[in-house]
Every structure is written in C-alpha cells, then in structure tokens.
Design a protein around this motif. Structure first.
Motif, PDB file in Angstrom:
ATOM      1  N   VAL A 115     -68.795 -11.084  17.353  1.00  0.00           N
ATOM      2  CA  VAL A 115     -68.380 -12.160  18.245  1.00  0.00           C
ATOM      3  C   VAL A 115     -68.786 -13.478  17.600  1.00  0.00           C
ATOM      4  CG1 VAL A 115     -68.507 -10.802  20.369  1.00  0.00           C
ATOM      5  CG2 VAL A 115     -70.535 -12.012  19.558  1.00  0.00           C
ATOM      6  N   TRP A 119     -71.122 -17.036  21.297  1.00  0.00           N
ATOM      7  CA  TRP A 119     -71.267 -15.848  22.145  1.00  0.00           C
ATOM      8  C   TRP A 119     -72.491 -15.023  21.748  1.00  0.00           C
ATOM      9  CZ3 TRP A 119     -67.299 -18.781  22.789  1.00  0.00           C
ATOM     10  CH2 TRP A 119     -66.566 -18.704  23.957  1.00  0.00           C
ATOM     11  N   ARG A 120     -73.183 -15.428  20.715  1.00  0.00           N
ATOM     12  CA  ARG A 120     -74.457 -14.785  20.349  1.00  0.00           C
ATOM     13  C   ARG A 120     -75.651 -15.634  20.775  1.00  0.00           C
ATOM     14  NH1 ARG A 120     -71.698 -14.579  15.296  1.00  0.00           N
ATOM     15  NH2 ARG A 120     -73.242 -15.950  14.318  1.00  0.00           N
ATOM     16  N   VAL A 217     -72.744 -13.942  28.567  1.00  0.00           N
ATOM     17  CA  VAL A 217     -71.594 -14.192  27.695  1.00  0.00           C
ATOM     18  C   VAL A 217     -70.462 -13.198  27.938  1.00  0.00           C
ATOM     19  CG1 VAL A 217     -72.922 -15.348  25.892  1.00  0.00           C
ATOM     20  CG2 VAL A 217     -72.661 -12.857  25.828  1.00  0.00           C
ATOM     21  N   CYS A 222     -63.317 -14.422  25.548  1.00  0.00           N
ATOM     22  CA  CYS A 222     -62.453 -15.421  24.929  1.00  0.00           C
ATOM     23  C   CYS A 222     -61.889 -14.836  23.635  1.00  0.00           C
ATOM     24  CB  CYS A 222     -63.256 -16.692  24.630  1.00  0.00           C
ATOM     25  SG  CYS A 222     -62.281 -18.088  24.020  1.00  0.00           S
ATOM     26  N   ALA A 227     -62.779 -18.968  20.577  1.00  0.00           N
ATOM     27  CA  ALA A 227     -64.239 -18.942  20.670  1.00  0.00           C
ATOM     28  C   ALA A 227     -64.890 -19.508  19.418  1.00  0.00           C
ATOM     29  CB  ALA A 227     -64.716 -17.512  20.910  1.00  0.00           C
ATOM     30  N   VAL A 244     -72.409 -20.452  26.653  1.00  0.00           N
ATOM     31  CA  VAL A 244     -71.314 -19.639  27.176  1.00  0.00           C
ATOM     32  C   VAL A 244     -71.780 -18.932  28.430  1.00  0.00           C
ATOM     33  CG1 VAL A 244     -69.784 -17.694  26.727  1.00  0.00           C
ATOM     34  CG2 VAL A 244     -70.306 -19.316  24.895  1.00  0.00           C
ATOM     35  N   ILE A 285     -67.177 -22.333  28.066  1.00  0.00           N
ATOM     36  CA  ILE A 285     -68.495 -22.707  27.566  1.00  0.00           C
ATOM     37  C   ILE A 285     -69.002 -23.897  28.384  1.00  0.00           C
ATOM     38  CG2 ILE A 285     -67.679 -24.341  25.812  1.00  0.00           C
ATOM     39  CD1 ILE A 285     -69.830 -23.114  23.933  1.00  0.00           C
TER      40      ILE A 285
END
Length: 452
Positions: A115, A119-120, A217, A222, A227, A244, A285
């Motif tokens: 990802v 998203w991390r 997340v 997305c 993203a 996010v 986000i």
C-alpha cells in the motif's frame, strides 16, 4: 465465464459499434475499445442520447459479468469490412486495478499486499496531550436526558461487548452518551420522529454500539495511483493529525451526508484527547475539527467544520504544469514526496534537480515530458512510477526499471492511439519482472455478416 466469452453475448454491441465507427474500423489496424463494469460503462457508441438498443446491448454484457462473478472487463474489437469480428477481452486479477473510463489497465501492484506510504503511516505520539478542560460528564448526561428523556440506554455489558469487539476502551464521554441512549431502531416506537430527536440531541445520526468502528486506514480504501499522490501532512499548530486513519479514531455517527463523526484519541499537536472530528466522505486523507470534546459538541451544538486539503500542496506534493510550478527545479524541495509532470507543451525536462531528495517516493511523468527517462535510475526510494509507453520501453530496454517499486502505471493520453493489446503486453512485461500474475487476454471470434 462461458457467457462472457460467448460471441452471442457481444454480438448486439459489436453491431452497434460497427455502425458508429465504420470508417475507423475499415482502416488497416482499425479497432474500437472500451470498458464495461457492473454499474458503469465506457463504450464508443457515437454521440447523442443513448438508445434503448444501446442500453440493452451493454446490459447483456453486464449480465454476463454478474454470472461470471467478474466486476468489469476491458475490450478491443476489430471488425473487417466483410463482417468478421475479433474481440479481445482483458481481465484484471490480483495484481492489476481496473482502468477508469477506458480499456487500459490501472495501477499494477508489483509487490503483493503493498500500500502507498500514507496508508502505512501511524499517528505520531503527542507528548502532554490532555482532554478538553470543559469536559463535564455530569453536564453531558443531564443535557442528553433533558433532550431525550424517554431514551433507552445501553447496559454496562453491552458497552463492554463493544469495547471487546473494537479492541479499544471507549472514552468516558462516549460511555455516558450510550448509557443515555443505545440508538437502536427497535427502541424508537415512532420511527423517524424519535430518531430525529436523537439527532437533534446529539448532533448526528448516532450509530448503535454494534456499528461503532475504528476508522483506521482499512476503512478508507483508495486506488493505488490516487493514494500514491497523497501525503500525510500535520502542521505544528494542527489540532488534528493529517492521517488516512488512526487506531485512535472511533467512528460513532454520521452527519446525514456520508461524513463520519469520530472521537479522536490521537490528536494533533494543538488538539485535545477525545476531540470530535469529521471524516469527509469525498476525501480519503485528513479530518476536520468539529468540537473540542463530546461535551462541547452536545452542549454547544457545534456544527461548523472544515476538512481542508493539506495533503496535496507544495512542498510535499508538487505539480510541474501550466498554472502551477513551471520547472522541476522549482519543485525540488527536501520535503518533496510526490511529483507530477505534465500538462504543458514546453520542452522535455531533466530530472537531475531531484537527485538526492530524501523523501521522493512518487513520480508521474506524462508521455513526452522527460528529456531522458534513464535519469529515473538516479532517483532512490521511488515506490510508485507512472510513465508513458515509450518511456517504459526505454527503461525496459536498458534494464533501468527501478527494482524498489511497489506499484506502477502506464499513462496513455486521450489523444494518443495505443492499441490496448500493446499496452497490455507492456503491463504484463512489467508484472513479469516481479513474478506477478499477468493480465488475462481472451480472444472471441465470430461473424457479423455484411452491413445492412
């Protein structure tokens, strides 16, 4: 898949496209292409209002998609003057996102399960963060009971069950709210009228305890490219972290327009633990501050909020194009994470000013914008790269595709005429470098007969 691969399923649509694009199809190498999904389609059928025959032809394919358990299919059709038709069907699979509004594939996921960086991202720890000083559990409860005196509250066992399901302890203000009303439809004898009273009392469409969720997340999915173009930005004076999602965001209601109301246990540098934020349903986000606490929300009837768009601005996210930055050098900031190049008719640009930037992870360069695509090899840390077909071919020929990529995309301009077969072949070559499953290609042939 039999119906989807049956020529009879496609025959009505092929006949309509032949009539709409007779001149194009008659040319050597002529084809028409499009995409059909269960709930939408992009098919070249000429201009003007759609006819019943056109809707019927598309719905015939959509029915086959449903029967096959497939979400969408892209296609390219070649039809000879004599009526011989060759239909190319392209699937997606676990490594490829469907394209948007056309026959070309979307992002290619080169690393399974990967990802984009936003998203991390987990929330930063804010040392010294405290609840809003005006939090008053007694005042909150009295105000709610005055507004909804006949409400049925949740039991301690029901609250404990919700905490166990979520894996997080509910803040005391939220417990007070649910001890007053558990917000279950079966408790509201007059239906919408009682629900409206709860809405007016709390300021939102309150979820029952079994619908509370952690807005992490995973709750804001997305597409890879979209993203990858975003960034987590939290200014030093922000009340809300520009994330996010967060394991400390507990969604407990909706404003009636799809925006989610959330208790924030991981505030920004200038925020309060337990503040109320809104997640804009049109953004994936960030969040907007609504109230400093649940007490503040209910007692003072807070309703104003602004989500903002900090995640797509320089210096973190930059665009080199008309109406924005006019050179790569102007975008080359140590904080740059995302760069998009395109949308002008100037000379191709060099990427040398980007060499050594520590945070650059996304590069999108539209066809013809790069002076030397091989300069990409000097950019360390890229996780997403989108280039035109010719630029990708240069990298492939030189063995210069960055090995650290997590995802990639092929940019095809609207005015360009790339046969989907060539783009799919290029995509499969890229997927093959990482040993990922290829895009499927099925050929369906049949006879339409002469026109008329």
């Amino acid at each position: 898949m039999s119906a989807l691969r049956d020529f009879a399923t496609w025959e009505p649509l092929l006949r309509l496209m032949r009539v709409a694009h007779a001149e194009r199809l008659a040319q050597p190498g002529g084809y028409v292409a499009g995409q059909i999904g269960r709930s939408g389609w992009s098919v070249p059928l000429g201009r003007g209002r759609r006819t019943r025959d056109e809707f019927g032809a598309v719905e015939r394919v959509q029915g086959a998609l449903v029967d096959a358990g497939v979400d969408d299919v892209s296609f390219a059709a070649e039809i000879s003057p004599g009526g011989g038709a060759v239909l190319h069907l392209f699937g997606t699979g676990p490594a490829v996102e469907a394209g948007i509004g056309g026959p070309y594939p979307g992002a290619l996921t080169l690393s399974e399960g990967s990802v984009p960086e936003p998203w991390r991202r987990l929330p930063d720890s804010v040392v010294g963060a405290v609840p809003d000083p005006v939090v008053d559990l007694g005042l909150l409860e009295r105000t709610l009971r005055e507004r909804i005196p006949d409400a049925i509250g949740a039991t301690e066992a029901e609250i404990a069950a919700a905490e166990a399901r979520l894996g997080v302890a509910l803040p005391e203000e939220l417990k007070v709210l649910y001890r007053v009303t558990r917000a279950r439809w079966e408790d509201w004898g007059e239906g919408y009228a009682d629900a409206e009273r709860v809405y007016e009392a709390v300021g939102c469409e309150l979820f029952p305890l079994d619908r509370l969720y952690v807005a992490d997340v995973a709750s804001r999915p997305c597409r890879w490219k979209s993203a990858a173009m975003a960034a987590v930005v939290t200014p030093a004076d922000a009340a809300v972290q520009g994330l996010v999602g967060s394991p400390g965001w507990i969604a407990f209601g909706d404003n009636g327009g799809g925006d989610r109301m959330v208790v924030d246990l991981t505030p920004g540098p200038r925020g309060y633990v337990g503040q109320i934020v809104m997640l804009d349903h049109e953004q994936v986000i960030g969040a907007g501050l609504l109230a400093d606490s649940l007490t503040d929300l209910v007692v003072n009837r807070r309703s104003e909020w602004c989500s903002g768009r900090l995640w797509d601005r320089p210096p973190v996210v930059a665009r080199v194009r008309v109406g924005s930055l006019l050179s790569v050098r102007a975008a080359a900031d140590p904080g740059l994470e995302v760069l998009s190049i395109g949308g002008w008719e100037g000379e191709p640009v060099s990427l040398v000013p980007l060499v050594g930037l520590p945070r650059l992870r996304t590069l999108v360069a539209y066809p013809g914008t790069l002076a030397d695509p091989l300069e990409i090899a000097r950019l360390r840390g890229l996780e997403f790269l989108e280039l035109g077909p010719e630029e990708w071919r240069v990298l492939l020929a030189a063995g210069g595709v960055p090995s650290g990529l997590s995802a990639a995309a092929i940019a095809v301009q609207v005015q360009e005429d790339w046969h989907p077969l060539s783009v799919v072949a290029l995509a499969n070559e890229l997927l093959g470098l990482w040993g990922r499953p290829p895009i499927s290609h099925t050929v369906v042939e049949g006879k339409l007969g002469p026109v008329g």
